[in-house]
Structures are given as structure tokens and as C-alpha cells.
Design a protein around this motif. Structure first.
Motif, PDB file in Angstrom:
ATOM      1  N   SER A  60     -15.981  35.553 -11.723  1.00 59.62           N
ATOM      2  CA  SER A  60     -16.892  35.624 -10.605  1.00 59.62           C
ATOM      3  C   SER A  60     -18.392  35.438 -11.034  1.00 59.62           C
ATOM      4  O   SER A  60     -18.562  34.566 -11.896  1.00 59.62           O
ATOM      5  CB  SER A  60     -16.992  37.323 -10.761  1.00 59.62           C
ATOM      6  N   ALA A 199      -3.478  32.793  -2.388  1.00 57.31           N
ATOM      7  CA  ALA A 199      -2.952  33.409  -3.637  1.00 57.31           C
ATOM      8  C   ALA A 199      -1.739  32.281  -3.704  1.00 57.31           C
ATOM      9  O   ALA A 199      -1.041  31.863  -2.777  1.00 57.31           O
ATOM     10  CB  ALA A 199      -2.427  34.920  -3.395  1.00 57.31           C
ATOM     11  N   ARG A 217      -2.028  33.501  -9.302  1.00 55.04           N
ATOM     12  CA  ARG A 217      -3.622  33.235  -9.032  1.00 55.04           C
ATOM     13  C   ARG A 217      -3.979  33.655  -7.751  1.00 55.04           C
ATOM     14  O   ARG A 217      -3.522  33.349  -6.685  1.00 55.04           O
ATOM     15  CB  ARG A 217      -3.770  31.833  -9.407  1.00 55.04           C
ATOM     16  N   ILE A 219      -7.591  33.941  -5.247  1.00 57.62           N
ATOM     17  CA  ILE A 219      -8.955  33.424  -5.078  1.00 57.62           C
ATOM     18  C   ILE A 219      -9.591  34.053  -3.773  1.00 57.62           C
ATOM     19  O   ILE A 219      -9.028  34.225  -2.766  1.00 57.62           O
ATOM     20  CB  ILE A 219      -8.860  31.840  -4.891  1.00 57.62           C
ATOM     21  N   ARG A 224     -16.487  33.832  -4.457  1.00 56.05           N
ATOM     22  CA  ARG A 224     -16.276  33.093  -5.393  1.00 56.05           C
ATOM     23  C   ARG A 224     -15.801  33.760  -6.623  1.00 56.05           C
ATOM     24  O   ARG A 224     -16.302  33.856  -7.660  1.00 56.05           O
ATOM     25  CB  ARG A 224     -17.558  32.433  -5.803  1.00 56.05           C
ATOM     26  N   ARG A 225     -14.646  34.526  -6.224  1.00 54.32           N
ATOM     27  CA  ARG A 225     -13.828  35.310  -7.341  1.00 54.32           C
ATOM     28  C   ARG A 225     -12.499  34.803  -7.592  1.00 54.32           C
ATOM     29  O   ARG A 225     -12.039  34.312  -6.622  1.00 54.32           O
ATOM     30  CB  ARG A 225     -14.139  36.713  -6.936  1.00 54.32           C
ATOM     31  N   SER A 226     -12.169  34.938  -8.516  1.00 55.82           N
ATOM     32  CA  SER A 226     -10.765  34.592  -8.879  1.00 55.82           C
ATOM     33  C   SER A 226     -10.050  35.248  -9.886  1.00 55.82           C
ATOM     34  O   SER A 226     -10.847  35.786 -10.804  1.00 55.82           O
ATOM     35  CB  SER A 226     -10.214  33.131  -9.233  1.00 55.82           C
ATOM     36  N   THR A 228      -6.224  35.412 -12.585  1.00 56.60           N
ATOM     37  CA  THR A 228      -5.150  34.584 -13.171  1.00 56.60           C
ATOM     38  C   THR A 228      -4.631  35.259 -13.817  1.00 56.60           C
ATOM     39  O   THR A 228      -5.205  35.716 -15.113  1.00 56.60           O
ATOM     40  CB  THR A 228      -5.783  33.160 -13.560  1.00 56.60           C
TER      41      THR A 228
END
Length: 255
Positions: A60, A199, A217, A219, A224-226, A228
Motif C-alpha cells: 500500500s 483479481a 493476487r 489489486i 494503489r493497494r494489492s 498476494t
């Protein structure tokens, strides 16, 4: 709790079924939509319990972190997830049932308890999710049986079945692997066709005859966050332990 609660966005790969067909390019030899959905559901029905562990990475703008998790799930109504940080340090425990959710923060010795509805879970994890949606995400059962969504598109693209539904949240697009009948890609689009969430599921493996993705994953482009998640081990249809007893002196917060 703030960093590790951010893992919950991985559970928003939630989708629905359609009912009224519209135009789409379907290649010769492709299965009918009804048969594709039947095979997806047939795969889902083979999963009774799931036990697994692996690693999780949260990225993040504020900060990034990695750790590990252990999950025990029993369909249709029980889930426990243990989260650990570097060097195996215990961070948190999440349990869910149709009646309540409990999130225990091991570092702060605090437990948050509430109803497992979207509003309550959002107050803790900053995202709205229902109990059944969370269970489906951990097992890869992303196609619900009872969603009243409208089919907008059905085609074959890049050797994948592509299905789009119009929902109250926006347009949902699913890409289904024609060999495994697992949803390998999902997008939630706004009214301008811009992805609000992306995703993917990959690295399929077979466990007791059921194909299960080991890499997930998610996103959120606008933020702007992801997240995994990588499964190291997955076991299906074996005994699991989904209950959790709070420590005696834990501070309890009711939502």
C-alpha cells in the motif's frame, strides 16, 4: 492490526450468476454457458473442508508487509485464519460463523466481536463483505448460485471463457479456465468501464481430484493497494479445527 487487517481485500473476489443473455462472440466448439457454470459448480461441490498455509504480502502507499497464514474452513459455516509475522510471531486470529466474527489481536490483547455483515466487517477491515462471500473466496468458489445479476457478454478470448454480468456494484467480468473450470481472472468495472478491482488466480494444483489455485493476487488500482497470497500447502476434505477460545484477560470490543 491495521496492516494485517488489510489482508481482507483478497476476499472481495465475489461474483454472481446471470440470467438474460446478450451478444458475445462464442468460438466453434465452445461449451454452452449453462454447461460451463454446471462444471464450475460441480468442482465447488467437491470441496467440503479446506486446510492450508502459506505466505501473504500486503502492499500500500502507507507501507508494505509480509507474513504467513494458516486457514481452517468447513463448509458451509465455519472459518478460522491465523496470521503470523516475521520469525513466526503470532499477529492475529480471525474466526467467522453465520452468527458472529471475532478478530483477536495478539499483540494488543484485544478482541473485536460483531455480526458478520458487510457493515460491521467494514468498520474493522475497511471493506464490506458478507460471511458467505468470505468462505467462497478461500475455496475459490467465486460463482454464486443465487445472484440476480444480468448477463451482458459471453465469449471465448485468449483461450478462456469470458462472462460479464451487470450488477448493482458495476459490471463484473470473469475469466474461466476451460480445462480446470476455475475462475482465473476477475474484474469489477465502474460505469465508465474502468477497473475498480482486479483479481487473478493461478498456479493450479490438484488435491484429491479437485483443481485449486495456489496463487491469488488482488489489486485495487485507484488506491494503489494489492494483496498476494501464496498457498504452500492445501488439504481438502480432512478434519479441521475452526473454533478459538479467547484468552481470559483479553479486552473485548463489540461492534
Amino acid at each position: 492490526m491495521r496492516v494485517w487487517a488489510a489482508i481482507i481485500p483478497v476476499l472481495i473476489m465475489i461474483v454472481g450468476n446471470g440470467c438474460s443473455p446478450s451478444k458475445g462472440v462464442v468460438h466453434e466448439g465452445a461449451l454452452p454457458l449453462e454447461e460451463i457454470l454446471r462444471r464450475v459448480r460441480e468442482r465447488n461441490q467437491h470441496i467440503k473442508t479446506l486446510k492450508g498455509d502459506g505466505s501473504i504480502t500486503v502492499e500500500s502507499p502507507e507501507e508494505s508487509n509480509s507474513g504467513s497464514f494458516d486457514v481452517d474452513l468447513k463448509k458451509p459455516d465455519s472459518l478460522r485464519v491465523e496470521f503470523s509475522g516475521p520469525f513466526g510471531i503470532h499477529v492475529g486470529t480471525l474466526t467467522l460463523s453465520p452468527q458472529q466474527f471475532v478478530f483477536y489481536d495478539w499483540r494488543e490483547n484485544t478482541a473485536t466481536i460483531g455480526k458478520p455483515d458487510g457493515k460491521t466487517l467494514r468498520s474493522v477491515f475497511r471493506i464490506s463483505l458478507r460471511f458467505d462471500e468470505i468462505l467462497r473466496a478461500f475455496t475459490g468458489e467465486f460463482l454464486a448460485d443465487d445472484a440476480p445479476d444480468s448477463l451482458r457478454h459471453f465469449s471465448v478470448m485468449d483461450d478462456l471463457y469470458v462472462i460479464r454480468y451487470q450488477t448493482g456494484e458495476g459490471e463484473k467480468e470473469f475469466r474461466i479456465d476451460p480445462e480446470t473450470f476455475v475462475v482465473s481472472g476477475y474484474r469489477l468495472l465502474d460505469d465508465k468501464g474502468i477497473p475498480k478491482l482486479i483479481a487473478t488466480a493461478s498456479k493450479f494444483d490438484e488435491e484429491q481430484g479437485v483443481i485449486t489455485p495456489r496463487l491469488l493476487r488482488v489489486i485495487v488500482p485507484g488506491e494503489r493497494r494489492s494483496v498476494t497470497i501464496v498457498y504452500s500447502n492445501i488439504k481438502l476434505n480432512e478434519p479441521v479445527q475452526c473454533s478459538f477460545a479467547l484468552p481470559r484477560r483479553a479486552e473485548v470490543i463489540y461492534r
